[in-house]
Enzyme design. Structure first.
Site: not given
Ligand SMILES: [Fe+2]
Ligand SMILES: [Fe+2]
Ligand SMILES: [Fe+2]
Ligand SMILES: [Fe+2]
Ligand SMILES: [Fe+2]
Ligand SMILES: [Fe+2]
Ligand SMILES: [Fe+2]
Ligand SMILES: [Fe+2]
Lengths: 259, 259, 259, 259
Positions: D8, D39-40, D67-68, D151, D176, D178
């Site tokens: 990520d 995603e981030n 999810n983001h 994820h 996910h 991190h």
């Molecule tokens: Fe993430």
């Molecule tokens: Fe995530």
């Protein structure tokens, strides 16, 4: 046509409520068909063949279930034989049992009973909204009398399901929280709705379980065996008045009986 | 002495319900003191100084809060000045505002109002059971009229709190689910109890939010801005009849008004 | 001084790892003191007196626990007698056992071992940050060598605890996920940190449990008895090099041994 | 053939890591194809068109999400045009974007990239196990090189997915949490596996966010704006060595670079 939907039957006091009160209720309330949630009928967890038979004999026509459906292992075989027990339809394909079924009531009228589980704060099942669409498509024009037991925790998910199905089914009856709600109504398009039908079980309890053990669990955060409280019963249910012409509801009325 | 406890006020329709209906309700129901949960008063999320003032002016004596207490940032300063706003007592020590306070009602009678949050499916706060014990110890014999707003999700935690406090407070009123429950009762040792007082806000909504947006959120699982529905209101509350001699309740009655 | 912290010992393969490998590891890695997380030592759930004794005999000096601490009931009595078993310190006051204890190592050096549980996605315990402050205050200047086993699920909570305690303890070792992380480091103020030490148990498993049963559980969402997998073991641990002068760590090194 | 899977990318430090380090990494590690979880990438929440282009230009071939994915609204339109951004395949049918896609690498070799989300402690999506089966069926014999970004939060779900796909895909790379895990391995049937690839973002942070704000949030339980920490970066990734004959992996190696 008048249908009685009974909230989660919990353990011995819940079964006693059915055996003692259902015959009278059927006649007093002029009931044609009885559905009861039976997921907690066997000592608070699941159901057995023997208990199911007892409840059918006492006048229950169909038993719906919920997250506790598999707690007693014998149900896994039994549910494939006993088509009057309905488990949540949004378990994955291949799950034993039926997620809905169609039953004959008096005068040959057919009643579809659907059981769906919520997902918020619950198990990871298939989307209840998409699954209920699929169930309604399968029911098609076999009958327009359709009772949905939506077994769910969060009020948001339950109320949303009510609106989602308004006008497409006869009634959406929430179960699972074991506390009857006071929001029963006929929605604008004609479906009856209640967030939770409540519990049929021991009244002086924490949703069926002995008070002391639950309080102790919350305070100590240590594991604690939960036993069904041995107190007088309450019987929670709703009566749904159905117009057989269009399958919509003209009435929903709460029942809250005490032993 | 009769106390009115009003369920979560949601957005503009909820405020309209208070402004329009509270004056009449106060006189019709012969109310001496009004508590309202205000955690959703400002557009569904939190409360502002201006809205709080409006509600106090309309006849609310005390506002309790919940998990949405901090949504509008100005509350963080304001709550230390406005002692009629009570936030959950089980936030950690050092949190702005008060978890309970004692207020004068008519004839100099004192009423303690306590706000506690549940933990099941909610935030990680201090144990509500231990904190409420501590609050009751602090209240001591300053007054025996004590109203607890237990803002919680799970029925098990709420019912357990009811039994835990039975005989030690005047009433345990659940809030947060936005659906009124039908289990109001006087518990054996004399405390009034209801699992959820319900919502004072837009009736044709999903617990206050527009129906379509919530359904879409559940089905798509994509983020969706939630707006308070702009419909007729419902006002949900309970009236608690209090015996000022012993601080126990002789009555609890649900209020479910429609616009 | 070199301390070995061993990740969650799971069932028979985990115990075999300790019995077979610990004596050699102690000498090869020049270890002075051994801590092991034992919450899954007895068939994956909890610990028994007999198994604890076996592990102590094999060279473990202190056993820490976690959310599975109470799974075997005999621990409730035993933990009050056996001060070398440490359970999460943020259980409520009055909980059996100790949340930390101080042990003599070689040359009379004292080592404090602390066990704390996270709250995110876990049980509703007291705030781990406030409780660890209190524990450190109680330890005071009895010793500056302090090893914290932070038993938690969410990486955010674990990493935050690492930073929170940096410079105040010797090491913060995460446990519970059963998967060793690769982020071991000495934080800027001198504390050793790793998000998760990992698992000492059956390698070809799903965090200790037989592969097929877990996959089946995820797919069917039906209850499934979980059994510890019967495969070759892995031993997961970290070695912490400690400066006894200031109680800070000069080194943290991962151990990942296979049978 | 050697594929780099990058964990990520978080905010500015994460993007700087890609811009500064990826060109060198590609040549040093002899990389043929680069996948990164994005995603981030935009201030910690979601991704924008501009940032995606920047990352593609810097040498990323495919961006996976999680999810983001929907945090920046422009993605909803953009994802239908930019087929190199892959979002979790187990969003409901009709969701914008693709859950997998097949890309040409050097010498015309095709690489399928799949993104799936877990459900434990996460969103209520479709069953990841059933959906991945369907995706593999759709890929069919178009290519045997298949990289799955799973994820997910819970180690149990991630490890189970690894075993479930062993021998059927080239690699299962968790994202996910991190935090990079140290359990990379070639599973018995030839798939590469790691529970979490980790984070490419600010090193002295709580999974990307400023340390103080996260600690304060945990302690006060009050809402707190989270900002990406402005520190030196870490780059977390794995190199997967692929046998193009059978699509299986002969090697998986962790990358943990510091600025
Ligand atoms: Fe993430
Ligand atoms: Fe995530
Ligand atoms: Fe139930
Ligand atoms: Fe249930
Ligand atoms: Fe609310
Ligand atoms: Fe709330
Ligand atoms: Fe464990
Ligand atoms: Fe654990």
């Amino acid at each position: 046509m008048r249908i009685l939907m009974i909230g989660d039957i919990v353990g011995r006091p819940g079964r006693r409520a059915i055996l003692n009160s259902l015959p009278d209720l059927r006649s007093e309330l002029n009931i044609d068909f009885v559905i009861a949630n039976g997921e907690n009928a066997a000592a608070g967890h699941g159901i057995t063949k023997e208990i199911a038979k007892q409840l059918f004999t006492a006048g229950v026509d169909v038993l719906t279930m919920g997250n506790h459906v598999w707690n007693k292992k014998e149900i896994i075989d039994y549910i494939d034989k006993e088509k009057r027990i309905i488990r949540p339809a949004n378990y994955p394909p291949g799950t034993p049992g039926l997620g809905y079924n169609i039953f004959p009531a008096k005068d040959g009228v057919l009643i579809a009973v659907v059981n769906i589980s919520g997902r918020v704060f619950m198990q990871e099942l298939d989307c209840p909204f998409r699954v209920v669409d699929q169930v309604l498509a399968e029911i098609g024009d076999q009958t327009n009398i359709i009772i949905v037991d939506f077994h769910a925790e969060a009020t948001s998910e339950k109320v949303a399901m009510g609106w989602y199905l308004d006008g497409r089914v006869t009634a959406i009856c929430g179960t699972h929280t074991h506390v009857q709600t006071a929001d029963e109504r006929i929605l604008p398009k004609g479906s009856a709705y209640i967030t939770d039908v409540g519990m049929t079980g021991p009244r002086d309890s924490v949703i069926g379980v002995t008070v002391d053990s639950v309080i102790e669990k919350f305070i100590t955060q240590m594991p604690r065996k939960f036993e069904v409280a041995d107190t007088d019963y309450q019987l929670n249910a709703v009566v749904i008045g159905v117009n057989p012409q269009n399958g919509l509801a003209y009435e929903i009325e709460r029942v809250f009986n005490l032993e």
